[in-house]
Design a protein around this motif. Structure first.
Motif, PDB file in Angstrom:
ATOM      1  N   ALA A  73       0.829  -1.203   0.000  1.00 58.04           N
ATOM      2  CA  ALA A  73       0.000   0.000   0.000  1.00 58.04           C
ATOM      3  C   ALA A  73       0.863   1.253   0.000  1.00 58.04           C
ATOM      4  N   THR A  74       1.952   1.228   0.752  1.00 61.98           N
ATOM      5  CA  THR A  74       2.845   2.384   0.796  1.00 61.98           C
ATOM      6  C   THR A  74       3.552   2.572  -0.532  1.00 61.98           C
ATOM      7  N   SER A  75       3.979   1.472  -1.143  1.00 62.51           N
ATOM      8  CA  SER A  75       4.636   1.550  -2.442  1.00 62.51           C
ATOM      9  C   SER A  75       3.671   2.092  -3.492  1.00 62.51           C
ATOM     10  N   ASP A  76       2.422   1.642  -3.453  1.00 63.74           N
ATOM     11  CA  ASP A  76       1.419   2.155  -4.390  1.00 63.74           C
ATOM     12  C   ASP A  76       1.181   3.639  -4.174  1.00 63.74           C
ATOM     13  N   ARG A  77       1.197   4.058  -2.942  1.00 62.58           N
ATOM     14  CA  ARG A  77       1.008   5.474  -2.628  1.00 62.58           C
ATOM     15  C   ARG A  77       2.157   6.311  -3.204  1.00 62.58           C
ATOM     16  N   PHE A  78       3.385   5.790  -3.092  1.00 63.74           N
ATOM     17  CA  PHE A  78       4.546   6.485  -3.651  1.00 63.74           C
ATOM     18  C   PHE A  78       4.437   6.554  -5.172  1.00 63.74           C
ATOM     19  N   THR A  79       4.071   5.433  -5.788  1.00 63.47           N
ATOM     20  CA  THR A  79       3.957   5.396  -7.246  1.00 63.47           C
ATOM     21  C   THR A  79       2.891   6.363  -7.734  1.00 63.47           C
ATOM     22  N   GLY A  80       1.792   6.466  -7.001  1.00 64.86           N
ATOM     23  CA  GLY A  80       0.735   7.399  -7.377  1.00 64.86           C
ATOM     24  C   GLY A  80       1.173   8.847  -7.249  1.00 64.86           C
ATOM     25  N   ALA A  81       2.060   9.140  -6.320  1.00 57.57           N
ATOM     26  CA  ALA A  81       2.521  10.518  -6.134  1.00 57.57           C
ATOM     27  C   ALA A  81       3.623  10.886  -7.123  1.00 57.57           C
ATOM     28  N   ASP A  82       4.362   9.901  -7.621  1.00 55.34           N
ATOM     29  CA  ASP A  82       5.469  10.159  -8.545  1.00 55.34           C
ATOM     30  C   ASP A  82       4.900  10.359  -9.948  1.00 55.34           C
ATOM     31  N   ARG A  83       4.487  11.569 -10.249  1.00 58.11           N
ATOM     32  CA  ARG A  83       3.796  11.881 -11.514  1.00 58.11           C
ATOM     33  C   ARG A  83       4.705  11.686 -12.743  1.00 58.11           C
ATOM     34  N   ASP A  84       5.982  12.076 -12.631  1.00 64.80           N
ATOM     35  CA  ASP A  84       6.846  11.971 -13.797  1.00 64.80           C
ATOM     36  C   ASP A  84       7.545  10.609 -13.897  1.00 64.80           C
ATOM     37  N   GLY A  85       7.374   9.738 -12.902  1.00 68.36           N
ATOM     38  CA  GLY A  85       7.890   8.372 -12.954  1.00 68.36           C
ATOM     39  C   GLY A  85       9.398   8.252 -12.890  1.00 68.36           C
ATOM     40  N   ASN A  86      10.086   9.233 -12.294  1.00 61.39           N
ATOM     41  CA  ASN A  86      11.541   9.171 -12.229  1.00 61.39           C
ATOM     42  C   ASN A  86      12.051   8.498 -10.954  1.00 61.39           C
TER      43      ASN A  86
END
Length: 155
Positions: A120-133
């Motif tokens: 869940a935390t990893s998904d939250r980080f991925t959702g916040a990382d808009r540019d995917g870097n």
């Protein structure tokens, strides 16, 4: 004008009184007592002397083991895992967090494992990382903050 004259005379009177008090205190003799004589030198003959060698000091104490440094997510998980059985139950979660608990419990068994928490935390980080870097800027990080609800005053 009379108020000014009265104030000036009162100030002059206070300065004169202060001068007399200061002169009286200055004229008193303050005797400083003399210091006591230094103690006599004690003879050390006949007293044993300490010998510091490996036999009297002993071996070096063992070095303590390195402490395990828990990650930030593990510390957060451990705050909820009260009985330290590596599983967070519904009772261990705060009652106000029941909705959040159900969202994290993906298999629905009312037990939250560290893996479910980390996903869940990893998904939250991925959702916040808009540019995917793989890194969050300040603007992206700001989106990870929990939404605030209007608090009810219990005054």
């Amino acid at each position: 004008m009379t108020k000014f004259a009265a104030g000036a005379s009162a100030m002059l009177l206070m300065m004169t009184a202060g001068l007399f008090v200061w002169m009286g205190a200055h004229s008193q003799d303050n005797l400083i007592p003399e210091a006591p004589p230094p103690p006599e030198k004690v003879e050390t003959e006949g007293l044993p002397e300490a010998i510091f060698d490996d036999e009297t000091i002993g071996p070096q104490p063992p070095t303590p083991p390195k402490a395990y440094k828990a990650s930030r997510e593990e510390r957060r998980f451990n705050r909820y895992d009260r009985n330290r059985d590596e599983i967070v139950t519904r009772l261990e979660m705060m009652s106000s967090r029941t909705k959040a608990f159900k969202a994290l419990d993906t298999d629905g068994n009312n037990l939250l494992t560290f893996e479910e928490w980390a996903v869940a935390t990893s998904d939250r980080f991925t959702g916040a990382d808009r540019d995917g870097n793989g890194a969050l800027t300040r603007v992206e990080f700001r989106t990870t903050r929990p939404k605030r609800t209007a608090s009810k005053c219990k005054c």
